[in-house]
Design a protein around this motif. Structure first.
Motif, PDB file in Angstrom:
ATOM      1  N   SER A 316      36.137  85.317-102.099  1.00 53.96           N
ATOM      2  CA  SER A 316      34.917  84.926-102.800  1.00 53.96           C
ATOM      3  C   SER A 316      35.284  84.334-104.153  1.00 53.96           C
ATOM      4  O   SER A 316      36.288  84.703-104.751  1.00 53.96           O
ATOM      5  N   ASP A 317      34.467  83.397-104.614  1.00 57.66           N
ATOM      6  CA  ASP A 317      34.685  82.811-105.932  1.00 57.66           C
ATOM      7  C   ASP A 317      33.980  83.611-107.027  1.00 57.66           C
ATOM      8  O   ASP A 317      33.991  83.216-108.188  1.00 57.66           O
ATOM      9  N   HIS A 318      33.340  84.721-106.639  1.00 56.09           N
ATOM     10  CA  HIS A 318      32.705  85.603-107.625  1.00 56.09           C
ATOM     11  C   HIS A 318      33.664  86.751-107.929  1.00 56.09           C
ATOM     12  O   HIS A 318      34.053  87.499-107.037  1.00 56.09           O
ATOM     13  N   TYR A 319      34.052  86.871-109.199  1.00 54.67           N
ATOM     14  CA  TYR A 319      35.055  87.862-109.570  1.00 54.67           C
ATOM     15  C   TYR A 319      34.434  88.956-110.434  1.00 54.67           C
ATOM     16  O   TYR A 319      33.522  88.707-111.220  1.00 54.67           O
ATOM     17  N   THR A 320      34.979  90.155-110.299  1.00 51.91           N
ATOM     18  CA  THR A 320      34.438  91.330-110.970  1.00 51.91           C
ATOM     19  C   THR A 320      35.322  91.739-112.140  1.00 51.91           C
ATOM     20  O   THR A 320      36.543  91.847-111.992  1.00 51.91           O
ATOM     21  N   GLN A 321      34.690  91.959-113.305  1.00 55.59           N
ATOM     22  CA  GLN A 321      35.396  92.479-114.479  1.00 55.59           C
ATOM     23  C   GLN A 321      35.024  93.947-114.642  1.00 55.59           C
ATOM     24  O   GLN A 321      33.852  94.285-114.804  1.00 55.59           O
ATOM     25  N   ILE A 322      36.018  94.819-114.585  1.00 58.01           N
ATOM     26  CA  ILE A 322      35.789  96.260-114.720  1.00 58.01           C
ATOM     27  C   ILE A 322      36.393  96.724-116.041  1.00 58.01           C
ATOM     28  O   ILE A 322      37.527  96.369-116.369  1.00 58.01           O
ATOM     29  N   GLU A 323      35.632  97.518-116.806  1.00 61.26           N
ATOM     30  CA  GLU A 323      36.116  97.997-118.102  1.00 61.26           C
ATOM     31  C   GLU A 323      36.134  99.524-118.129  1.00 61.26           C
ATOM     32  O   GLU A 323      35.203 100.172-117.655  1.00 61.26           O
ATOM     33  N   ILE A 324      37.203 100.073-118.694  1.00 57.54           N
ATOM     34  CA  ILE A 324      37.353 101.514-118.867  1.00 57.54           C
ATOM     35  C   ILE A 324      37.268 101.823-120.364  1.00 57.54           C
ATOM     36  O   ILE A 324      38.034 101.280-121.158  1.00 57.54           O
ATOM     37  N   LYS A 325      36.351 102.674-120.748  1.00 55.01           N
ATOM     38  CA  LYS A 325      36.116 102.953-122.168  1.00 55.01           C
ATOM     39  C   LYS A 325      37.250 103.774-122.781  1.00 55.01           C
ATOM     40  O   LYS A 325      37.765 104.711-122.172  1.00 55.01           O
ATOM     41  N   SER A 326      37.612 103.410-124.001  1.00 56.13           N
ATOM     42  CA  SER A 326      38.613 104.162-124.761  1.00 56.13           C
ATOM     43  C   SER A 326      37.948 105.337-125.475  1.00 56.13           C
ATOM     44  O   SER A 326      36.721 105.446-125.524  1.00 56.13           O
ATOM     45  N   SER A 327      38.785 106.206-126.044  1.00 56.18           N
ATOM     46  CA  SER A 327      38.274 107.327-126.844  1.00 56.18           C
ATOM     47  C   SER A 327      39.256 107.618-127.979  1.00 56.18           C
ATOM     48  O   SER A 327      40.436 107.260-127.896  1.00 56.18           O
ATOM     49  N   LEU A 328      38.768 108.241-129.022  1.00 55.25           N
ATOM     50  CA  LEU A 328      39.601 108.509-130.200  1.00 55.25           C
ATOM     51  C   LEU A 328      40.158 109.924-130.148  1.00 55.25           C
ATOM     52  O   LEU A 328      39.414 110.889-129.945  1.00 55.25           O
ATOM     53  N   ILE A 329      41.469 110.046-130.358  1.00 56.57           N
ATOM     54  CA  ILE A 329      42.122 111.351-130.484  1.00 56.57           C
ATOM     55  C   ILE A 329      42.477 111.524-131.965  1.00 56.57           C
ATOM     56  O   ILE A 329      43.444 110.943-132.458  1.00 56.57           O
ATOM     57  N   TRP A 330      41.688 112.278-132.658  1.00 58.33           N
ATOM     58  CA  TRP A 330      41.834 112.426-134.118  1.00 58.33           C
ATOM     59  C   TRP A 330      42.810 113.557-134.419  1.00 58.33           C
ATOM     60  O   TRP A 330      42.619 114.697-134.004  1.00 58.33           O
ATOM     61  N   ARG A 331      43.886 113.211-135.155  1.00 60.78           N
ATOM     62  CA  ARG A 331      44.878 114.226-135.521  1.00 60.78           C
ATOM     63  C   ARG A 331      45.180 114.131-137.023  1.00 60.78           C
ATOM     64  O   ARG A 331      44.508 113.411-137.752  1.00 60.78           O
ATOM     65  N   GLN A 332      46.225 114.815-137.448  1.00 58.31           N
ATOM     66  CA  GLN A 332      46.437 115.054-138.886  1.00 58.31           C
ATOM     67  C   GLN A 332      47.006 113.881-139.658  1.00 58.31           C
ATOM     68  O   GLN A 332      47.181 113.990-140.885  1.00 58.31           O
ATOM     69  N   THR A 333      47.323 112.744-139.031  1.00 57.73           N
ATOM     70  CA  THR A 333      47.806 111.603-139.820  1.00 57.73           C
ATOM     71  C   THR A 333      46.666 110.829-140.467  1.00 57.73           C
ATOM     72  O   THR A 333      46.915 109.877-141.209  1.00 57.73           O
ATOM     73  N   CYS A 334      45.435 111.224-140.188  1.00 58.84           N
ATOM     74  CA  CYS A 334      44.277 110.587-140.839  1.00 58.84           C
ATOM     75  C   CYS A 334      43.456 111.638-141.574  1.00 58.84           C
ATOM     76  O   CYS A 334      43.252 112.742-141.065  1.00 58.84           O
ATOM     77  N   ARG A 335      42.998 111.266-142.759  1.00 54.51           N
ATOM     78  CA  ARG A 335      42.147 112.201-143.497  1.00 54.51           C
ATOM     79  C   ARG A 335      40.683 111.827-143.275  1.00 54.51           C
ATOM     80  O   ARG A 335      40.351 110.683-143.008  1.00 54.51           O
ATOM     81  N   GLY A 336      39.844 112.807-143.380  1.00 52.62           N
ATOM     82  CA  GLY A 336      38.416 112.550-143.193  1.00 52.62           C
ATOM     83  C   GLY A 336      37.816 113.404-142.113  1.00 52.62           C
ATOM     84  O   GLY A 336      38.501 114.084-141.368  1.00 52.62           O
TER      85      GLY A 336
END
Length: 336
Positions: A316-336
């Motif tokens: 088929s000439d119809h193509y599918t774009q699939i996206e997987i959502k990212s997530s944040l892993i917050w650790r001690q190298t960032c303050r806040g």
């Protein structure tokens, strides 16, 4: 590819009859999905030229090919290894065998594995040229690309969406008082990599912040040493950044070690973050904040989509774009 003594192939028949190789294959093997009149036309033509398919190709091989361009552009070897491991593991779970090939994109011919159709479908990764996808289509093989876009390749694609994790990262850093952001990047030619930094730039722009040219370090090698060298360059600036975001955790780890070596307090003076959520980031002191791109989920989605295309057995000439959502892993190298 199926051949008799005359060298005629399924692709040749498809070209002569202005149809697809998969349609010819279904008609000759008596599979559904081809109109009666069309099937009769294909069978009659095949018989007229003396074509006989070999028995091997009348059944599925339960094999997939995973193809990487073998070129200087492919700088992230660790990312490639992660893709291969995830694909091999999931392919095994689904009862399939995975062939891994590195192909010179300048070479015009497809690998013999694909030309002889010894696999049921193809996974592509690491920014393949569109011409390569066109060749695969011409041989009637289903194809899905990992970390790419349908608009560029004209095939089904699965890509990680860096927006959820990347947006949360920048917003939290801004909320914690960060204003001077530096980015350490490998090669923005890759769609997945360019997209990460576009997302973060947009969040900064919305907050009225701009990344100075001197805070953009691009084409950095994918090593810890390169991460350390990038930090040295940033620390030598008249005004240091107060947050550094690296293209991945491997480079970021080298950056963290150099900051500590230089007596910079993390995260009190400079916050650091990366992408991919690699194990090395967890064992650093302090542990590294990272955007998890869920590579395993990306690969699983790509193989599942490829299995659907194989089962459908039609182009088929119809193509599918699939996206997987990212997530944040917050650790001690960032303050806040």
């Amino acid at each position: 590819m199926n051949r008799d003594h005359s060298g005629v192939s399924i692709t040749t028949i498809a070209r002569q009859l202005h149809t697809t190789a998969s349609t010819v294959s279904r008609a000759l093997s008596g599979q559904p999905g081809v109109g009666r009149k069309k099937a009769q036309e294909i069978i009659a033509y095949a018989e007229s030229i003396g074509y006989r398919p070999t028995p091997y190709y009348n059944k599925r091989s339960n094999c997939l090919a995973m193809i990487f361009p073998d070129q200087e552009l492919s700088v992230d070897d660790q990312f490639q290894r992660g893709l291969i491991y995830a694909a091999e593991r999931y392919a095994s779970k689904t009862g399939r065998f995975l062939f891994v090939n590195f192909v010179d994109p300048a070479h015009q011919a497809l690998p013999e594995l694909l030309r002889e159709r010894r696999v049921d479908g193809v996974l592509l990764a690491s920014y393949p040229p569109p011409q390569f996808v066109e060749q695969i289509h011409r041989h009637g093989l289903p194809v899905v690309a990992i970390e790419d876009f349908t608009q560029r390749l004209c095939c089904d694609c699965v890509i990680s969406n860096p927006q959820p994790g990347g947006v949360e990262l920048i917003r939290r850093l801004i909320a914690a008082g960060h204003r001077r952001f530096a980015f350490v990047v490998t090669n923005r030619t890759f769609p997945m990599l360019n997209r990460r930094f576009q997302v973060m730039e947009e969040v900064l722009a919305f907050a009225g912040l701009r990344v100075p040219e001197s805070y953009w370090l691009e084409n950095v090698k994918n090593t810890m040493v390169a991460g350390a060298e990038a930090v040295k360059q940033l620390l030598a600036l008249p005004e240091r950044p107060d947050a550094i975001v690296f293209a991945n955790d491997l480079i970021a780890s080298g950056g963290v070690l150099e900051l500590l070596k230089s007596g910079v307090a993390i995260p009190q003076q400079i916050s650091v973050a990366g992408f991919d959520n690699l194990e090395i980031g967890e064992v650093l002191t302090p542990p590294l904040t990272s955007v998890e791109l869920h590579l395993d989920a990306v690969v699983r989605a790509a193989i599942d989509r490829l299995a659907e295309l194989i089962a459908a057995d039609n182009h088929s000439d119809h193509y599918t774009q699939i996206e997987i959502k990212s997530s944040l892993i917050w650790r001690q190298t960032c303050r806040g």
